[in-house]
Write a protein that holds these residues in place. Structure first.
Motif, short mmCIF file in Angstrom:
data_model
loop_
_atom_site.label_atom_id
_atom_site.label_comp_id
_atom_site.label_asym_id
_atom_site.label_seq_id
_atom_site.Cartn_x
_atom_site.Cartn_y
_atom_site.Cartn_z
N LEU A 145 0.82 -1.21 0.00
CA LEU A 145 0.00 0.00 0.00
C LEU A 145 0.86 1.27 0.00
N ASP A 146 1.99 1.23 0.69
CA ASP A 146 2.86 2.40 0.83
C ASP A 146 4.00 2.47 -0.17
N TRP A 147 4.20 1.44 -0.98
CA TRP A 147 5.34 1.40 -1.90
C TRP A 147 5.26 2.55 -2.90
N GLU A 148 6.34 3.29 -3.06
CA GLU A 148 6.38 4.45 -3.95
C GLU A 148 7.32 4.24 -5.13
N GLY A 149 7.37 3.01 -5.59
CA GLY A 149 8.19 2.72 -6.76
C GLY A 149 9.63 2.45 -6.39
N ILE A 165 -0.13 3.34 -3.74
CA ILE A 165 -1.54 2.97 -3.88
C ILE A 165 -2.36 3.72 -2.83
N GLY A 166 -1.86 3.83 -1.62
CA GLY A 166 -2.57 4.58 -0.58
C GLY A 166 -2.79 6.02 -0.97
N THR A 167 -1.78 6.64 -1.56
CA THR A 167 -1.90 8.02 -2.04
C THR A 167 -2.95 8.11 -3.14
N LEU A 168 -2.95 7.17 -4.07
CA LEU A 168 -3.92 7.19 -5.17
C LEU A 168 -5.34 6.98 -4.67
N HIS A 216 -6.48 10.18 -3.29
CA HIS A 216 -6.71 11.13 -4.37
C HIS A 216 -8.02 10.84 -5.10
N ILE A 217 -8.39 9.58 -5.25
CA ILE A 217 -9.65 9.22 -5.91
C ILE A 217 -10.83 9.84 -5.15
N ALA A 218 -10.85 9.70 -3.83
CA ALA A 218 -11.94 10.28 -3.03
C ALA A 218 -11.92 11.80 -3.11
N LEU A 219 -10.74 12.40 -3.07
CA LEU A 219 -10.62 13.86 -3.18
C LEU A 219 -11.16 14.34 -4.53
N VAL A 220 -10.78 13.69 -5.60
CA VAL A 220 -11.24 14.09 -6.93
C VAL A 220 -12.75 13.93 -7.05
N THR A 259 -0.86 14.69 -2.64
CA THR A 259 -0.65 14.63 -1.20
C THR A 259 -0.22 13.23 -0.83
N ARG A 260 0.93 13.11 -0.18
CA ARG A 260 1.49 11.80 0.17
C ARG A 260 0.73 11.18 1.34
N VAL A 261 0.36 9.93 1.18
CA VAL A 261 -0.32 9.18 2.23
C VAL A 261 0.51 7.93 2.51
N ALA A 262 0.92 7.77 3.76
CA ALA A 262 1.72 6.60 4.14
C ALA A 262 1.34 6.18 5.55
N ASN A 263 1.61 4.93 5.85
CA ASN A 263 1.37 4.36 7.18
C ASN A 263 -0.08 4.49 7.62
#
Length: 143
Positions: free
Chosen positions: A43-47, A55-58, A61-65, A99-103
């Motif tokens: 979930l937290d992997w950033e490449g 994935i957590g960030t995305l 972002h989906i809910a925000l959009v 916006t970065r989302v982690a943990n």
């Protein structure tokens, strides 16, 4: 054997609007299926270089959009208090990144997506075909 896609409008909406909402529902269902059971590391992997959106960030972002499209673009108004209080969205971006989302456990973004979709579908019940087709100048778009 080929498959046939049958688009059925969501009940309770004008057919034209209901078809778009049906497509959104199918997409949301598929997204939820794909992330079901993800562990925190995934979930937290950033490449490989740490520069990609997780994935957590995305999911955030989906809910925000979704909320931003509904209120800023469709209704052309700010988020109402119920949305501001239930969705602590950070609208800012830094370095052209989301916006970065982690943990954050998977339960939180999944709950956010369920709540945002519920608000979205309830709000869309008041949109008429004339309002749906109305030309708008979204507040969050730069021309």
């Amino acid at each position: 054997m080929s498959k046939v896609l049958h688009v059925a409008p969501l009940p309770g909406y004008p057919d034209e609007i209901g078809r778009w909402l049906w497509a959104m529902q199918i997409t949301r269902s598929r997204t939820l299926e794909l992330v079901e059971g993800l562990d925190q590391v995934t979930l937290d992997w950033e490449g490989p270089d740490g520069q990609d959106n997780s994935i957590g960030t995305l999911l955030y972002h989906i809910a925000l959009v979704e909320m931003s499209w509904l209120y800023l673009d469709i209704f052309e108004e700010e988020f109402p208090p119920a949305v501001k209080n239930n969705f602590p969205f950070d609208m800012g971006r830094s370095n052209n990144r989301l916006t970065r989302v982690a943990n954050v456990s998977l339960k939180e973004p999944l709950g956010r997506l369920v709540r945002s979709r519920s608000i979205f579908l309830d709000a869309f019940r008041q949109i008429t075909l004339n309002d749906w087709r109305r030309i708008r100048n979204p507040a969050d778009v730069e021309y």
